[in-house]
Enzyme design. Structure first.
Site, mmCIF file in Angstrom:
data_model
loop_
_atom_site.group_PDB
_atom_site.id
_atom_site.type_symbol
_atom_site.label_atom_id
_atom_site.label_comp_id
_atom_site.label_asym_id
_atom_site.label_seq_id
_atom_site.Cartn_x
_atom_site.Cartn_y
_atom_site.Cartn_z
ATOM 1 N N VAL A 1 0.893 -1.158 0.000
ATOM 2 C CA VAL A 1 0.000 0.000 0.000
ATOM 3 C C VAL A 1 0.929 1.205 0.000
ATOM 4 O O VAL A 1 1.694 1.416 0.943
ATOM 5 C CB VAL A 1 -0.914 0.009 1.242
ATOM 6 C CG1 VAL A 1 -1.755 1.288 1.269
ATOM 7 C CG2 VAL A 1 -1.808 -1.225 1.253
ATOM 8 N N SER A 2 0.900 1.971 -1.071
ATOM 9 C CA SER A 2 1.840 3.075 -1.222
ATOM 10 C C SER A 2 1.677 4.097 -0.107
ATOM 11 O O SER A 2 0.622 4.191 0.534
ATOM 12 C CB SER A 2 1.641 3.763 -2.574
ATOM 13 O OG SER A 2 1.830 2.860 -3.631
ATOM 14 N N ALA A 3 2.725 4.874 0.126
ATOM 15 C CA ALA A 3 2.653 5.956 1.097
ATOM 16 C C ALA A 3 1.514 6.895 0.719
ATOM 17 O O ALA A 3 1.294 7.191 -0.465
ATOM 18 C CB ALA A 3 3.969 6.709 1.149
#
Length: 401
Positions: free
Chosen positions: A75-77
């Site tokens: 889950v990307s920043a």
């Protein structure tokens, strides 16, 4: 600015509000994107992570690793997700394809398109798709379609799409993505070229794709048919050249000798600023600019500066090379750019590099100065003018108007 260390309350809603406040300061400019981040429960998409990490705007959350520990999905920043959603400018009622399923970003998109829009999220990994489905269901976003397939071919059954948002690192833009865009379509993609990755928002034109904006961004690489492996050219056990294209025939023995020979330095008299923009200018203003990666041991010996441990763009001339550095200089606003050069032609290659530094500072020292285009392969068509990088399905062309 609010930092994670200042957040002591373990209430998700409080932490989420603090994250949104931080994103508003640095990234978010639209009320719709802020509203989406304010309501989607990020912690439900990373149930095993501490809440402090989940709601840290700059922390990506790894969801699957390979046998060697390499991240395969995450889950990307929140920071980079916000940047890409701002680039996308999603409107209510739009049809959106997300390539790379984590669940959370798809939920944010679902908030943006509203009840009259649609979101399709695709991933090649069945484990990731199953996880995304479960998280979306738990968070109340069952309307998001999750599809397990190779994203090289898009998802034609739900096309056309007004937006395609790619959340994995891509080396090329497959024809299916362009074919499945609507006439008002836009692709936001972390595209790799010239050894760099930039998140580029491309608008659709009949001739191809033209950038609307670009920024820094790093993602796990694409799997499936879109996989690409960079070229590695070992110089010795402590230094390696990396580039996207084939090895043009670097004189490795001469470069190995140059590394341990004398070093010269030259200074530009120009400001060192916006290093990501300057780096983009350098690698797209000269042919075949590889990145030099070197060990901490060579840094400790004083051979290189610490920059080379992360990769430094170098100009190469036979058995000589130069890379960028900086020093304090109040006359240039705090920092001055310069180069260190090695080898028998060190002075000549240093002069070439310094000229690039001066030209950038004089004409292009700002955000978004480059024009990035993607031109699909056209048999018999003329090659673009200026700098371009051939891909499987077309070319990336970069100009500095």
């Amino acid at each position: 600015m609010t930092t994670t260390s200042e957040r002591h309350v373990q209430d998700p809603a409080t932490l989420r509000a603090a994250m949104v406040s931080e994103l508003r300061e640095d990234t978010i400019t639209s009320e719709s994107v802020a509203a989406a981040f304010s309501v989607v429960p990020r912690h439900l998409f990373a149930p095993d992570e501490p809440l402090e990490a989940v709601y840290d705007a700059n922390t990506p959350l790894v969801t699957k690793t390979g046998p060697d520990g390499t991240a395969l999905s995450s889950v990307s920043a929140a920071h980079i997700q916000a940047v890409m959603l701002e680039q996308a400018e999603i409107e209510p009622g739009m049809r959106v394809l997300e390539i790379g399923s984590g669940g959370y970003n798809a939920a944010l998109i679902a908030e943006l398109v509203g009840p009259d829009g649609s979101v399709t999220s695709v991933d090649i990994d069945p484990d990731i798709v199953a996880r995304a489905r479960a998280c979306l269901r738990a968070a109340g976003y069952e309307q998001v379609r999750t599809v397990q397939t190779d994203a090289e071919y898009g998802v034609p059954e739900h096309a056309p799409y007004d937006r395609i948002i790619v959340t994995v690192g891509a080396w090329d833009i497959p024809p299916a993505w362009i074919d499945q865009l609507s006439v008002r379509g836009r692709i936001v993609v972390p595209l790799r070229f010239a050894g760099l990755t930039r998140c580029v928002a491309f608008d659709y034109f009949e001739s191809g794709l033209v950038s609307r904006s670009y920024c820094l961004g790093g993602f796990v690489p694409m799997q499936g048919e879109g996989t690409f492996t960079e070229t590695l050219v070992p110089i010795n056990g402590d230094a390696t050249l990396r580039l996207d294209g084939p090895d043009p025939g670097f004189d490795v023995p001469a470069l190995r000798k140059a590394i341990h020979g004398p070093r010269i330095e030259q200074w530009s008299g120009a400001a060192f600023d916006l290093p990501d923009e300057l780096e983009l200018f350098v690698v797209t203003s000269a042919p075949q600019v590889p990145f030099l990666y070197a060990s901490q041991r060579l840094v400790d010996q004083g051979v290189f500066t610490p920059a080379v441990t992360y990769g430094a763009a170098i100009l190469v001339d036979g058995g000589s090379f130069a890379y960028r550095t900086k020093r304090e200089n109040e006359n240039t606003g705090g920092w001055e750019s310069g180069v260190f050069a090695y080898g028998p032609q060190a002075e000549a290659v240093a002069v070439r590099y310094v000229e690039l530094l001066r030209r950038w500072a004089a004409k292009y020292r700002r955000r978004g100065a480059a024009l990035i285009e993607y031109i699909p392969t056209n048999p018999g068509g003329a090659a673009p003018t200026g700098w371009y990088a051939p891909k499987r399905h077309g070319v990336v062309a970069v100009s500095w108007p």
